[in-house]
Design an enzyme around this catalytic site. Structure first.
Site, PDB file in Angstrom:
ATOM      1  N   ARG A 179       0.861  -1.178   0.000  1.00 11.17           N
ATOM      2  CA  ARG A 179       0.000   0.000   0.000  1.00 11.17           C
ATOM      3  C   ARG A 179       0.902   1.234   0.000  1.00 11.17           C
ATOM      4  NH1 ARG A 179      -2.072  -3.497   4.015  1.00 11.17           N
ATOM      5  NH2 ARG A 179      -4.172  -4.281   3.578  1.00 11.17           N
ATOM      6  N   LYS A 203      -2.149  -2.382   7.965  1.00 16.04           N
ATOM      7  CA  LYS A 203      -3.299  -1.921   8.737  1.00 16.04           C
ATOM      8  C   LYS A 203      -3.425  -2.697  10.040  1.00 16.04           C
ATOM      9  CE  LYS A 203      -6.133  -0.489   4.763  1.00 16.04           C
ATOM     10  NZ  LYS A 203      -7.419  -0.707   4.055  1.00 16.04           N
ATOM     11  N   HIS A 279      -2.820   2.803  -5.863  1.00 10.27           N
ATOM     12  CA  HIS A 279      -3.414   1.490  -5.647  1.00 10.27           C
ATOM     13  C   HIS A 279      -3.472   0.681  -6.940  1.00 10.27           C
ATOM     14  CE1 HIS A 279      -4.749  -0.116  -1.886  1.00 10.27           C
ATOM     15  NE2 HIS A 279      -5.763  -0.745  -2.437  1.00 10.27           N
ATOM     16  N   ARG A 282      -0.798  -1.841  -6.939  1.00 10.58           N
ATOM     17  CA  ARG A 282      -1.123  -2.949  -6.032  1.00 10.58           C
ATOM     18  C   ARG A 282      -2.121  -3.904  -6.704  1.00 10.58           C
ATOM     19  NH1 ARG A 282      -1.334  -4.475  -0.484  1.00 10.58           N
ATOM     20  NH2 ARG A 282      -3.423  -4.860   0.327  1.00 10.58           N
ATOM     21  N   HIS A 305      -4.117  -9.037   3.416  1.00  6.77           N
ATOM     22  CA  HIS A 305      -5.562  -9.026   3.630  1.00  6.77           C
ATOM     23  C   HIS A 305      -5.911  -9.914   4.815  1.00  6.77           C
ATOM     24  CE1 HIS A 305      -6.489  -7.882  -0.833  1.00  6.77           C
ATOM     25  NE2 HIS A 305      -6.237  -6.819  -0.079  1.00  6.77           N
ATOM     26  N   TYR A 314      -9.836 -10.094  -6.986  1.00 12.14           N
ATOM     27  CA  TYR A 314      -8.866 -10.112  -8.079  1.00 12.14           C
ATOM     28  C   TYR A 314      -9.055 -11.311  -8.986  1.00 12.14           C
ATOM     29  CZ  TYR A 314      -6.556  -6.517  -5.348  1.00 12.14           C
ATOM     30  OH  TYR A 314      -6.292  -5.375  -4.662  1.00 12.14           O
TER      31      TYR A 314
END
Length: 335
Positions: A179, A203, A279, A282, A305, A314
């Site tokens: 990210r 995150k 992004h 990514r 994730h 994806y």
């Protein structure tokens, strides 16, 4: 308790009845909460204020003077009116109606927490589900063109150090799937270019070790040796890998500007729905891994994730591409 007086109360739309003081106070308190405690952006607050203005108008028109008198049926009817269009307003798209429903549900949850009502009337009201938007991914040739363009500007001039940084940054983003916040937050000690890996801090305080591809490692190494020392000397330096021209940490906004300039020079879109963003690299990283046969759970770990469900979007991109190839290449794809 929220701080009063930070935001102007929504005003009723049109010529309908005036919302009651109790409704105005509840909405004002909620908006103040979003401003002070949640720190939402100005644009988001403006949208919420507009959404709640319409909600107050609906309640006032129905003779409702207090949130405690609102039930699930009233909220569901309000959302349905937004989708259908009413009171001179055009019908809202699913995404806009979902945002408006989120504002209303947030108001009712806030009212419960503040003791204004005894129960959350919006709890069982489901907002419209926006259509799933597939990630925008560049193809491999577009990525190569973008990366090569980033390092081709001022390669030997006074801005040579910045060109090396820009190429290293974009190679790093595509080569690791990081990210943008993870890339600009990476420290020199997080890198192990000999081993070809980097520790990314993502995150929720979660960190993950991911490979750094050969091209990315080469570009970052060139930047660290030939450019970063000069940039660090212009300021305090610090531990972050990517520095700005003043020697401070590169910001996310600056990284986005670097990418935008490189995309424009590479002839890639920088405006509109298909605009290249940080992004995008990514998304491209994930899509190209899956196209190459990577397992979706491996890609999940690489992207950081928490749930494989997030990564599976994806696979939809990949299936869509396979369908296109099949339609154009198979002799009996078309009847």
């Amino acid at each position: 308790m929220p701080r009063a007086g930070l935001t102007a109360p929504p005003q009723p739309a049109g010529d309908g009845p005036e919302p009651s003081p109790a409704l105005r106070r509840a909405v004002r308190g909620y908006l103040d909460h979003l401003t002070v405690e949640r720190g939402l952006s100005t644009n988001t607050l403006t949208s919420y204020r507009r959404d709640l203005e319409r909600y107050l108008a609906t309640l006032a028109a129905g003779g409702v003077e207090d949130l405690a008198a609102v039930g699930p049926a009233e909220i569901a009817a309000h959302v349905a009116r937004l989708r259908a269009g009413a009171d001179g307003h055009p019908p809202l798209a699913a995404a806009s109606a979902a945002r408006a429903a989120s504002a209303v549900r947030g108001l009712h949850r806030f009212a419960v927490r503040e003791g204004l009502v005894g129960q959350d009337a919006s709890r069982d009201v489901r907002p419209p589900v926006p259509p799933r938007r597939l990630p925008r991914a560049l193809d491999v040739t577009e990525v190569v063109r973008l990366l090569e363009t980033a390092g081709a500007v001022d390669a030997t001039g006074p801005r040579a150090a910045l060109s090396l940084r820009d190429r290293a940054l974009l190679e790093f983003l595509y080569g690791t799937g990081a990210r943008i916040s993870e890339a600009v937050g990476a420290a020199v000690d997080d890198l192990d270019l000999t081993d070809g890996s980097v520790l990314l801090h993502g995150k929720g305080g979660r960190s993950r070790l991911v490979p750094v591809g050969g091209y990315a490692a080469e570009a970052v190494r060139a930047y660290l040796v030939r450019a970063r020392p000069a940039l660090a000397a212009a300021g305090r330096g610090g531990p972050t890998v990517f520095l700005n021209a003043r020697g401070g940490p590169l910001s996310r906004q600056s990284a986005w500007t670097i990418l935008r300039r490189a995309a424009a020079r590479a002839g890639l879109p920088v405006d509109g729905a298909r605009a290249v963003s940080p992004h995008t690299l990514r998304h491209s990283y994930a899509t190209h891994l899956l196209d190459g046969g990577a397992d979706v759970r491996v890609v999940q770990e690489l992207l950081g994730h928490a749930s494989v469900t997030t990564t599976q979007v994806y696979t939809l991109v990949t299936v869509d591409r396979l369908r296109e190839v099949y339609a154009t290449a198979h002799p009996r794809a078309r009847g």
